[in-house]
Design a protein around this motif. Structure first.
Motif, short mmCIF file in Angstrom:
data_model
loop_
_atom_site.label_atom_id
_atom_site.label_comp_id
_atom_site.label_asym_id
_atom_site.label_seq_id
_atom_site.Cartn_x
_atom_site.Cartn_y
_atom_site.Cartn_z
N HIS A 45 0.86 -1.19 0.00
CA HIS A 45 0.00 0.00 0.00
C HIS A 45 0.89 1.22 0.00
CE1 HIS A 45 -3.38 -2.54 1.06
NE2 HIS A 45 -2.54 -3.15 1.87
N GLY A 47 0.53 5.52 0.50
CA GLY A 47 -0.08 6.83 0.53
C GLY A 47 -1.51 6.90 1.04
N VAL A 48 -1.82 8.07 1.58
CA VAL A 48 -3.16 8.34 2.10
C VAL A 48 -3.55 9.73 1.60
CG1 VAL A 48 -4.49 8.75 4.19
CG2 VAL A 48 -2.77 6.95 4.15
N LEU A 49 -4.77 9.89 1.18
CA LEU A 49 -5.29 11.19 0.75
C LEU A 49 -4.42 11.87 -0.31
CD1 LEU A 49 -6.44 12.61 4.21
CD2 LEU A 49 -7.87 11.70 2.39
N GLY A 50 -4.05 11.10 -1.33
CA GLY A 50 -3.33 11.71 -2.44
C GLY A 50 -1.84 11.85 -2.27
N GLY A 51 -1.32 11.59 -1.05
CA GLY A 51 0.12 11.68 -0.86
C GLY A 51 0.80 10.35 -1.18
N PRO A 54 2.32 7.25 4.11
CA PRO A 54 3.43 6.29 4.30
C PRO A 54 3.31 5.11 3.34
CG PRO A 54 1.76 6.00 6.00
CD PRO A 54 1.28 7.11 5.11
N ILE A 55 4.24 4.17 3.46
CA ILE A 55 4.26 2.99 2.58
C ILE A 55 4.12 1.75 3.45
CG2 ILE A 55 5.72 1.68 0.99
CD1 ILE A 55 7.04 4.34 0.24
N ALA A 56 3.34 0.78 3.00
CA ALA A 56 3.27 -0.50 3.71
C ALA A 56 3.94 -1.56 2.84
CB ALA A 56 1.82 -0.88 3.98
N ALA A 65 4.84 -0.79 8.09
CA ALA A 65 4.65 0.58 7.60
C ALA A 65 5.94 1.34 7.77
CB ALA A 65 3.54 1.26 8.39
N ARG A 67 8.20 5.14 6.12
CA ARG A 67 8.05 6.40 5.40
C ARG A 67 8.77 6.34 4.06
NH1 ARG A 67 7.55 10.92 9.12
NH2 ARG A 67 5.47 10.70 10.03
#
Lengths: 79, 617
Positions: A45, A47-51, A54-56, A65, A67
């Motif tokens: 996974h 990013g959240v909300l278009g960013g 973070p990265i999973a 998780a 950064r």
């Protein structure tokens, strides 16, 4: 290529880590989790909300998780 | 052979250690803090098949003995027998996540190399099976040289076998390897060994883990994930108010009935007044909020036990990063909505010291449940119970506004702190996202009981004492006929002396009086108001409903709003300050915290009062 640039779902192996770019405590934590040279990983996974943060990532059966900044310090090759 | 007295559970975080501890020891656990550090020391009693009791210690989860956090430091010291006042465990139980063998075996090797009698619990074997893993415990046992018992702590599987293995651990000690003759094994070597051992122990494996991946696809989705998290938070806060109301009403009615019973059966006098006006009115008005606290903790425990909490941290990371924190701060801050004390203690999982300090400093801005009584009574008294839209009441909206004010305040303060006193590099965010699982009812109940007990103990001790002392100060000296009792009392005199400071921001004398005991515990503000007004009234009705009437009758709207604004930022209770002191190793940061909160509280209460007055409310 860096781990940051890896596509979601693509399997890869970490071939080098520039530990100087990672805070010492973060480096300790990443190595304790097995995220080090030679580890086989995949991005699950991003990013959240278009960013893009973070990265999973998947390592073995664990999901970790981290950064984007950590991922940029890691060189990977496709498997 | 010496008798086995003490055993300790060790293992990686997320190996199901606490669930195993609960299953092995039951609800009779002693929870305290290790002296000097705020790491919980959990001890329970395990009865061996021979009938002999063993003291079982649950140690904080660790990834290695090369400690990166205060938690791991405690584990290392206790296991090595270096922790002052803590005897070295006679046996160790390593808890392994069966589905994460390769990763968890790295630390397990370090533990086994100590040469202490050791048993391995191959835990959560059911989840491993669900993921398509077939394991060979015998092969694992042979490779590690210690007994291996498959367990499913949450379903109570394998517990008898594990207990038996712990009982025989001592006898096996001689047969087991002695301290590792090669203590300088490198991490890559351990990792390679771990991989080989795991490979040998896995009989077959399918790479499918559908449930886990499927849930993550939705819950960590860039857009859906945050939406779902906010929906969950909305439901939690709705539930805290809607579900708790009948229970709270019943408790309040119970307090009223009890008070009536005392009045009917005992002669009028000092003692009867002390019991009805002091104890029942005071303590009762606080105990009424137990249902809300239990419900909030129920959701927090559920999120933790199911594995969702770490996803919430993932989803919140980006937002927290914008004020210089990380997703890891989200968990302590969410706990702080229940109480700042467990919240501040939960910051120990944050590795970065400046991150952690910032989180500790802003934790009191999260509206803790102790402030709910204060908000609840004043909102009920001065805000009309009307609807602004279908299903959206004005009272609920005001409450939401108070919570949001605390959150926004915390974010702004964090941003300012990270650019000034806790200046430093942007923090990292590294966190394991554990697999999802259905929480065991028993674990939830034990957790809830422990939290409820802490609250009730506060009500029975500090709140009880503060209420009684306040009642005495309010009752003596006795007023002359025609004079108000509160005016004549010691407490009234204290309040009169303090009043000039608070008058400019619209506080009346009863409110000023309530601020003093509120430092002991915030909810005492309510019991203090209840006691103050009870002393002054001839009314037999000393319950919360009576207090509500008094407030709406005696306070102006600007005054009530200023009081609410004060409590959004008010310096927190003495226990929180004490925990902050212990966490930060000194008085410097708690003093800073109290100072900035006091300044914010005064400024915002004043601002609210002046604006509301100017607006003609």
């Amino acid at each position: 290529m860096t781990l940051e640039a890896l596509a979601i779902g693509q399997r890869a192996r970490i071939v080098a880590v520039d530990w100087d770019r990672v805070a010492p405590e973060d480096g300790k934590r990443l190595r304790a989790l097995g995220i080090d040279e030679g580890a086989r990983i995949a991005i699950a996974h991003r990013g959240v909300l278009g960013g893009r943060d973070p990265i999973a990532i998947m390592i073995g059966r664990m999901t970790i998780a981290l950064r984007r900044a950590h991922a940029e310090a890691m060189t990977v090759e496709h498997l | 052979m010496t008798r086995l007295r003490r055993a300790a559970l060790v293992g990686n975080p997320n190996a199901g250690k606490s669930a195993l501890f609960n299953a092995l020891t039951g609800a009779r656990q002693k929870i305290a803090n290790y002296p000097g550090v705020t790491v919980e020391r959990k001890v329970g009693r395990l009865v061996l098949p021979s009938g002999e009791p063993v003291e079982l210690i649950d140690l904080p989860g660790s990834y290695s003995f090369d400690a990166a956090s205060p938690d791991e430091e405690v584990t290392r010291k206790v296991v090595m027998g270096e922790f002052p006042g803590e005897a070295k465990p006679d046996a160790l139980v390593i808890v392994l996540d069966a589905a994460n063998l390769e990763q968890h075996l790295v630390f397990a090797q370090e533990v086994i190399a100590l040469g202490v009698p050791t048993v391995v619990a191959l835990n959560m074997i059911d989840l491993a099976e669900r993921d398509g893993l077939v394991l060979d415990p015998a092969a694992l046992s042979q490779a590690l040289g210690v007994p291996v018992v498959p367990t499913v702590a949450v379903r109570r599987r394998g517990l008898a076998e594990l207990t038996e293995a712990i009982g025989s651990a001592e006898e096996l000690a001689d047969a087991q390897s002695h301290p590792d003759p090669r203590p300088h094994i490198t991490l890559p070597e351990r990792r390679l060994t771990a991989r080989n051992i795991a490979k040998a122990a896995i009989l077959s494996e399918s790479t499918e883990h559908r449930i886990h991946a499927g849930l993550d696809k939705v819950l960590l989705h860039p857009w859906l994930g945050p939406l779902i998290l906010f929906a969950i938070l909305f439901v939690i806060f709705q539930a805290v108010f809607a579900w708790a109301t009948p229970f709270a009403d019943a408790l309040d009615a119970g307090a009223g009935a009890l008070s009536g019973l005392v009045v009917a059966n005992f002669p009028a006098g000092f003692l009867r007044d002390l019991v009805t006006e002091g104890v029942i009115a005071g303590v009762g008005s606080v105990v009424v909020f137990l249902p809300q606290i239990v419900i909030l903790f129920f959701f927090i425990l559920l999120m933790e036990a199911s594995g969702y909490m770490a996803r919430a941290a993932f989803v919140m990371d980006r937002m927290m990063a914008s004020v210089g924190l990380s997703g890891k701060s989200f968990i302590p801050l969410l706990s702080s909505f229940a109480c700042a004390i467990p919240g501040i203690m939960a910051t120990r999982s944050i590795a970065d010291p400046k991150d952690r300090l910032t989180t500790i400093l802003i934790a009191p801005l999260m509206t803790c449940s102790a402030r709910l009584p204060v908000y609840g009574i004043i909102i009920a008294a001065v805000i009309p119970n009307t609807s602004v839209a279908p299903f959206v009441g004005l009272q609920g909206l005001v409450l939401l506004g108070l919570y949001l004010a605390g959150i926004v305040g915390a974010m702004v303060v964090a941003l300012v702190l990270r650019k000034s006193v806790t200046k430093g590099d942007a923090s990292g965010f590294i966190m394991e996202l554990p697999r999802y699982q259905l929480p065991a009812v028993k674990d939830l109940l034990i957790g809830l009981w422990q939290r409820a007990w802490v609250f009730l103990r506060r009500a029975g001790t500090i709140i009880f004492a503060a209420t009684v002392v306040l009642w005495l100060l309010l009752t003596f000296p006795k007023a002359d006929p025609g004079e108000s009792q509160v005016d004549a009392s010691f407490a009234g005199q204290i309040a009169t002396a303090m009043h000039p400071v608070f008058e400019p921001i619209g506080f009346n004398r009863e409110m000023t009086l309530a601020l003093v005991p509120a430092m002991a515990a915030r909810e005492v503000a309510v019991s203090s108001l209840a006691t103050t007004y009870a002393v002054d009234s001839d009314d037999e009705d000393k319950t919360l409903a009576a207090l509500e009437g008094k407030i709406s009758q005696l306070w102006g709207l600007p005054t009530a709003l200023a009081f609410l604004a004060w409590f959004v930022f008010a310096p927190q209770c003495v226990s929180t300050i004490a925990v902050a002191r212990r966490e930060t190793n000194g008085w410097k940061w708690p003093a800073f915290m109290v100072g900035y909160l006091f300044a914010l509280a005064y400024a915002f209460a004043g601002l609210t009062y002046w604006l509301a007055t100017a607006a003609g409310l």
